[in-house]
Design a protein around this motif. Sequence first.
Motif, mmCIF file in Angstrom:
data_model
loop_
_atom_site.group_PDB
_atom_site.id
_atom_site.type_symbol
_atom_site.label_atom_id
_atom_site.label_comp_id
_atom_site.label_asym_id
_atom_site.label_seq_id
_atom_site.Cartn_x
_atom_site.Cartn_y
_atom_site.Cartn_z
ATOM 1 N N TYR A 21 -3.009 -12.741 1.346
ATOM 2 C CA TYR A 21 -4.152 -13.554 0.920
ATOM 3 C C TYR A 21 -3.913 -15.050 1.154
ATOM 4 N N VAL A 22 -2.676 -15.448 1.384
ATOM 5 C CA VAL A 22 -2.388 -16.836 1.726
ATOM 6 C C VAL A 22 -3.084 -17.194 3.043
ATOM 7 N N ALA A 23 -3.155 -16.254 3.956
ATOM 8 C CA ALA A 23 -3.846 -16.483 5.224
ATOM 9 C C ALA A 23 -5.337 -16.737 4.994
ATOM 10 N N VAL A 24 -5.918 -16.069 3.994
ATOM 11 C CA VAL A 24 -7.333 -16.290 3.679
ATOM 12 C C VAL A 24 -7.530 -17.711 3.151
ATOM 13 N N LEU A 25 -6.611 -18.175 2.307
ATOM 14 C CA LEU A 25 -6.721 -19.543 1.795
ATOM 15 C C LEU A 25 -6.585 -20.578 2.908
ATOM 16 N N ILE A 26 -5.641 -20.351 3.796
ATOM 17 C CA ILE A 26 -5.458 -21.273 4.923
ATOM 18 C C ILE A 26 -6.715 -21.277 5.798
ATOM 19 N N LEU A 27 -7.272 -20.113 6.045
ATOM 20 C CA LEU A 27 -8.494 -20.007 6.841
ATOM 21 C C LEU A 27 -9.655 -20.718 6.146
ATOM 22 N N LEU A 28 -9.736 -20.590 4.831
ATOM 23 C CA LEU A 28 -10.798 -21.269 4.081
ATOM 24 C C LEU A 28 -10.650 -22.788 4.176
ATOM 25 N N PHE A 29 -9.415 -23.286 4.052
ATOM 26 C CA PHE A 29 -9.202 -24.724 4.155
ATOM 27 C C PHE A 29 -9.478 -25.250 5.565
ATOM 28 N N CYS A 30 -9.297 -24.412 6.573
ATOM 29 C CA CYS A 30 -9.579 -24.832 7.941
ATOM 30 C C CYS A 30 -11.075 -24.803 8.260
ATOM 31 N N VAL A 31 -11.790 -23.852 7.697
ATOM 32 C CA VAL A 31 -13.203 -23.675 8.014
ATOM 33 C C VAL A 31 -14.102 -24.561 7.143
ATOM 34 N N ALA A 32 -13.682 -24.837 5.919
ATOM 35 C CA ALA A 32 -14.528 -25.588 4.981
ATOM 36 C C ALA A 32 -14.961 -26.955 5.512
ATOM 37 N N PRO A 33 -14.080 -27.770 6.105
ATOM 38 C CA PRO A 33 -14.570 -29.071 6.612
ATOM 39 C C PRO A 33 -15.634 -28.927 7.697
ATOM 40 N N LEU A 34 -15.503 -27.920 8.540
ATOM 41 C CA LEU A 34 -16.523 -27.705 9.573
ATOM 42 C C LEU A 34 -17.834 -27.237 8.969
ATOM 43 N N ALA A 35 -17.748 -26.370 7.977
ATOM 44 C CA ALA A 35 -18.953 -25.800 7.382
ATOM 45 C C ALA A 35 -19.687 -26.794 6.486
ATOM 46 N N LEU A 36 -18.955 -27.672 5.844
ATOM 47 C CA LEU A 36 -19.567 -28.565 4.871
ATOM 48 C C LEU A 36 -19.816 -29.972 5.394
ATOM 49 N N SER A 37 -19.486 -30.229 6.649
ATOM 50 C CA SER A 37 -19.713 -31.573 7.200
ATOM 51 C C SER A 37 -21.203 -31.784 7.453
ATOM 52 N N ARG A 38 -21.620 -33.037 7.378
ATOM 53 C CA ARG A 38 -23.038 -33.367 7.578
ATOM 54 C C ARG A 38 -23.413 -33.336 9.051
ATOM 55 N N GLY A 39 -22.469 -33.632 9.892
ATOM 56 C CA GLY A 39 -22.783 -33.688 11.317
ATOM 57 C C GLY A 39 -23.427 -35.016 11.647
ATOM 58 N N GLY A 40 -22.897 -35.699 12.597
ATOM 59 C CA GLY A 40 -23.414 -37.021 12.944
ATOM 60 C C GLY A 40 -24.516 -36.932 13.968
ATOM 61 N N GLY A 41 -25.070 -38.066 14.263
ATOM 62 C CA GLY A 41 -26.088 -38.119 15.310
ATOM 63 C C GLY A 41 -27.479 -38.241 14.738
ATOM 64 N N ASP A 42 -28.449 -38.204 15.635
ATOM 65 C CA ASP A 42 -29.848 -38.373 15.255
ATOM 66 C C ASP A 42 -30.546 -37.034 15.111
ATOM 67 N N GLN A 43 -29.854 -36.024 14.685
ATOM 68 C CA GLN A 43 -30.496 -34.720 14.537
ATOM 69 C C GLN A 43 -31.318 -34.734 13.263
ATOM 70 N N GLY A 44 -32.554 -34.602 13.405
ATOM 71 C CA GLY A 44 -33.439 -34.575 12.245
ATOM 72 C C GLY A 44 -33.635 -33.147 11.774
ATOM 73 N N GLY A 45 -34.107 -32.988 10.578
ATOM 74 C CA GLY A 45 -34.373 -31.665 10.049
ATOM 75 C C GLY A 45 -33.173 -31.100 9.327
ATOM 76 N N SER A 46 -33.409 -30.027 8.631
ATOM 77 C CA SER A 46 -32.340 -29.417 7.836
ATOM 78 C C SER A 46 -31.744 -28.183 8.497
ATOM 79 N N ALA A 47 -32.194 -27.827 9.695
ATOM 80 C CA ALA A 47 -31.700 -26.619 10.355
ATOM 81 C C ALA A 47 -30.299 -26.809 10.912
ATOM 82 N N GLY A 48 -29.867 -28.042 11.137
ATOM 83 C CA GLY A 48 -28.568 -28.308 11.731
ATOM 84 C C GLY A 48 -27.394 -27.821 10.912
ATOM 85 N N PRO A 49 -27.245 -28.255 9.645
ATOM 86 C CA PRO A 49 -26.051 -27.884 8.896
ATOM 87 C C PRO A 49 -26.041 -26.440 8.377
ATOM 88 N N THR A 50 -27.178 -25.765 8.330
ATOM 89 C CA THR A 50 -27.200 -24.427 7.727
ATOM 90 C C THR A 50 -26.433 -23.401 8.555
#
Length: 152
Positions: A21-50
Amino acid sequence: MADARENAGKTLVFRLPRSAYVAVLILLFCVAPLALSRGGGDQGGSAGPTWRLVLLVIPVIAGIFIAQTATFVSAAGIRVRAAFGSRTLPWDKIRGLSITGHSVYAVCEDGSVRLPCVGLADLSALAQVSDGRLPDIPAAPRKYAPGRRSRR
């Protein structure tokens, strides 16, 4: 003969270690910044981060895989459980065991089935629970680390 009667109602369970299960925690810590980032740029709308939130499913699937993968051995047969299914192999359908590298396979009439989480050192316990259907296999000798000797 006492061992055969003693193991008649016993079921051995071979699973992945809890430390996996340590591998699951490491995977979660690696994926969380990508999943929860706002994403830069001029992308309008809410479909981008979902769509990025879907990345959080990867650690969940890995955890399910670790929790579900197991092999159950009893006097009735072998049950192999994978992440999304299981298969029961009664002893009368099993012709024998095959070893390829570090993997153990149950050879059946319709092919071979890999026994997850079963290693070479587990063959002795598997043979004892089989109620005489597998030949007696001596237990593997324990290997200890070499002792440290002082150098002169």
